[in-house]
Scaffold this motif. Structure first.
Motif, PDB file in Angstrom:
ATOM      1  N   ASN A 283      -7.612  -2.670   1.874  1.00  0.00           N
ATOM      2  CA  ASN A 283      -6.909  -1.441   1.483  1.00  0.00           C
ATOM      3  C   ASN A 283      -5.920  -1.694   0.351  1.00  0.00           C
ATOM      4  O   ASN A 283      -5.776  -0.878  -0.558  1.00  0.00           O
ATOM      5  CB  ASN A 283      -6.177  -0.842   2.691  1.00  0.00           C
ATOM      6  CG  ASN A 283      -7.145  -0.263   3.708  1.00  0.00           C
ATOM      7  OD1 ASN A 283      -8.299   0.038   3.381  1.00  0.00           O
ATOM      8  ND2 ASN A 283      -6.697  -0.110   4.953  1.00  0.00           N
TER       9      ASN A 283
ATOM     10  N   VAL B 263      -6.889   4.696   2.058  1.00  0.00           N
ATOM     11  CA  VAL B 263      -6.445   4.595   0.661  1.00  0.00           C
ATOM     12  C   VAL B 263      -6.490   5.964  -0.021  1.00  0.00           C
ATOM     13  O   VAL B 263      -5.502   6.465  -0.533  1.00  0.00           O
ATOM     14  CB  VAL B 263      -7.310   3.598  -0.138  1.00  0.00           C
ATOM     15  CG1 VAL B 263      -6.886   3.560  -1.601  1.00  0.00           C
ATOM     16  CG2 VAL B 263      -7.210   2.206   0.479  1.00  0.00           C
TER      17      VAL B 263
ATOM     18  N   SER C 145      -6.412  -0.063  -3.432  1.00  0.00           N
ATOM     19  CA  SER C 145      -5.276   0.702  -3.965  1.00  0.00           C
ATOM     20  C   SER C 145      -4.870   0.153  -5.319  1.00  0.00           C
ATOM     21  O   SER C 145      -4.662   0.894  -6.288  1.00  0.00           O
ATOM     22  CB  SER C 145      -4.061   0.606  -3.028  1.00  0.00           C
ATOM     23  OG  SER C 145      -4.350   1.127  -1.757  1.00  0.00           O
TER      24      SER C 145
ATOM     25  N   ILE D 266       0.850  -1.201   0.000  1.00  0.00           N
ATOM     26  CA  ILE D 266       0.000   0.000   0.000  1.00  0.00           C
ATOM     27  C   ILE D 266       0.883   1.248   0.000  1.00  0.00           C
ATOM     28  O   ILE D 266       0.676   2.183  -0.771  1.00  0.00           O
ATOM     29  CB  ILE D 266      -0.923   0.010   1.234  1.00  0.00           C
ATOM     30  CG1 ILE D 266      -1.946  -1.134   1.135  1.00  0.00           C
ATOM     31  CG2 ILE D 266      -1.629   1.357   1.374  1.00  0.00           C
ATOM     32  CD1 ILE D 266      -2.634  -1.460   2.452  1.00  0.00           C
TER      33      ILE D 266
END
Lengths: 282, 282
Positions: free
Chosen positions: B247, B88, B251, B42
């Motif tokens: 997340n 995000v 992303s 991430i």
């Protein structure tokens, strides 16, 4: 922390004139010693800012609190309005954020009074709004370029003060920040944009020609600071030649501003045992 | 990277039914091995997302490109729509972002057709918009609670497909994400909110009672996925019991979506030498 940064940077015009020559654009008043400490300070403030923002949001969502914050960013081209949004405001939760950039008014906007488009872009209860330029353009570029007669723009200072007073009464608390850069720093930043092809889209030939009007803009900004730094909505002058100080100072001003609102998580009357039981039964 | 995540999570209904039982809410399809790798992934994507967002923004600001992206987040209470925005979307530049949460319609909104408020909240050219809930509520909660007759809501699927087709034609590219959690995970998350007084404001007794309608919601979501995953605006099912995977996956989907648009910095025809000279002379 002895003195608040807001007390230090606040413009106290008291009806008199403001002389920007008295403010050093490379200064770091009240700031940490050097860039490394500044960046660390910004990092440290991010979590606190996000927490205060969440409390403000929660108070409105559950408690019906009408309050919201509006950050107004003004300054010459390249003074860092966009950079402040990118580096300071990005620490906040986007769900409670409303950022708006004001360009030259559209045909539709021009059919209304100059505050119309601003009223439509205000943050809602619990939100933090950020204006990159604002209604102040109507006494800045408009004044410098004679876009309306003097008799029209000269009445706008009082109109703005009344408008902002009414915002304050309805729960919009304003944080107005003038990003103060020197013409030398602006030249360096414009030259840097020319050096990098991926920054050419940010370069406008107008920016070069506007530099010739620097003294007129300076005068226009001084008039704004002298006439519109009020009790309800004071102006703050942030020296902006050093980007780290600018970001640190705006973070700090926003932090002090939010702390002063003392937002707290609502404590709804909740029968915790009952709902725990119900949940465990499903 | 052999297969794109979007190809993997995309709902290919082809006119048939969709069975959510076939999707494991705790799964991590195509994901990194474990939480630590997920968080690192991430972090790594944040800079690339921000860069692609800036290019999209630049193309519209200078090049007049009408394109914009609209992320639609749907899912049961606690599925993480707000968490996705917080973790995000917060990596993007707030200046080019427009986040909107849809609640029960206001009196004014109810005087218009169900798409009215959605049209008013669309991202502008160059922006990334994010909807926390959307027009799909009008075939979800509305269907489950019989808020309008079946004859009304049953016509909305086709209306939504036409609406989204017209958005696609005008440059709005949609990324529709269903955050898929299990009822057990929802219970755990609601219990956790009860444990923490600073989270009580997020707790609504309704959330407990809505759990009884889980099968009806499941059916309503299956109808949405079966009927509204179109070529112009496909749905993606993201397993959401693990927050780090959720997340990571959102992303990744957003990254693939932006990459597919291939935004590039505009290269305006700029006489660099001339402006450098002019700048050095001032």
């Amino acid at each position: 922390m002895a003195e608040k940064l807001s007390a230090r940077l606040r413009v106290e015009a008291r009806g008199g004139a403001v002389d920007l020559a008295a403010y050093d654009p490379r200064g770091t008043p009240g700031g940490p010693k050097g860039k490394a400490a500044g960046l660390a300070g910004i990092q440290e403030m991010r979590a606190r800012l996000a927490e205060l923002q969440e409390r403000l949001f929660a108070q409105s969502a559950v408690g019906g609190d009408p309050r919201r914050v509006l950050v107004v960013l003004q300054g010459m081209d390249t003074s860092g309005k966009g950079g402040t949004v990118k580096h300071v405001v990005s620490g906040l939760n986007p769900a409670g954020l409303r950022v708006r950039a004001f360009k030259a008014p559209t045909a539709q906007e021009r059919r209304h009074d100059f505050l119309w488009r601003v009223r439509r872009a205000l943050p809602q209860a619990g939100e933090i709004g950020v204006f990159d330029r604002s209604h102040y353009e109507d006494v800045l570029i408009v004044r410098v370029h004679d876009l309306v007669p003097r008799s029209v723009w000269s009445r706008r200072y009082a109109a703005i003060n009344r408008f902002e007073q009414s915002l304050a009464e309805s729960g919009v608390s304003l944080l107005k920040v003038f990003l103060h850069i020197s013409p030398e720093e602006q030249r360096a930043r414009l030259l840097a944009r020319l050096e990098r092809p991926d920054k050419h889209w940010k370069f406008s030939p107008d920016d070069v020609f506007e530099r010739e009007r620097w003294p007129a803009y300076r005068e226009a900004y001084e008039a704004v600071l002298a006439r519109c730094s009020t009790e309800a909505a004071p102006w703050y002058v942030v020296p902006a030649d050093r980007k780290w100080y600018r970001n640190w100072a705006v973070s700090r001003l926003l932090l002090e501003h939010l702390e002063q609102l003392r937002p707290a998580y609502p404590q709804p009357d909740l029968d915790v045992a009952k709902y725990r039981r119900l949940l465990l039964a499903t």
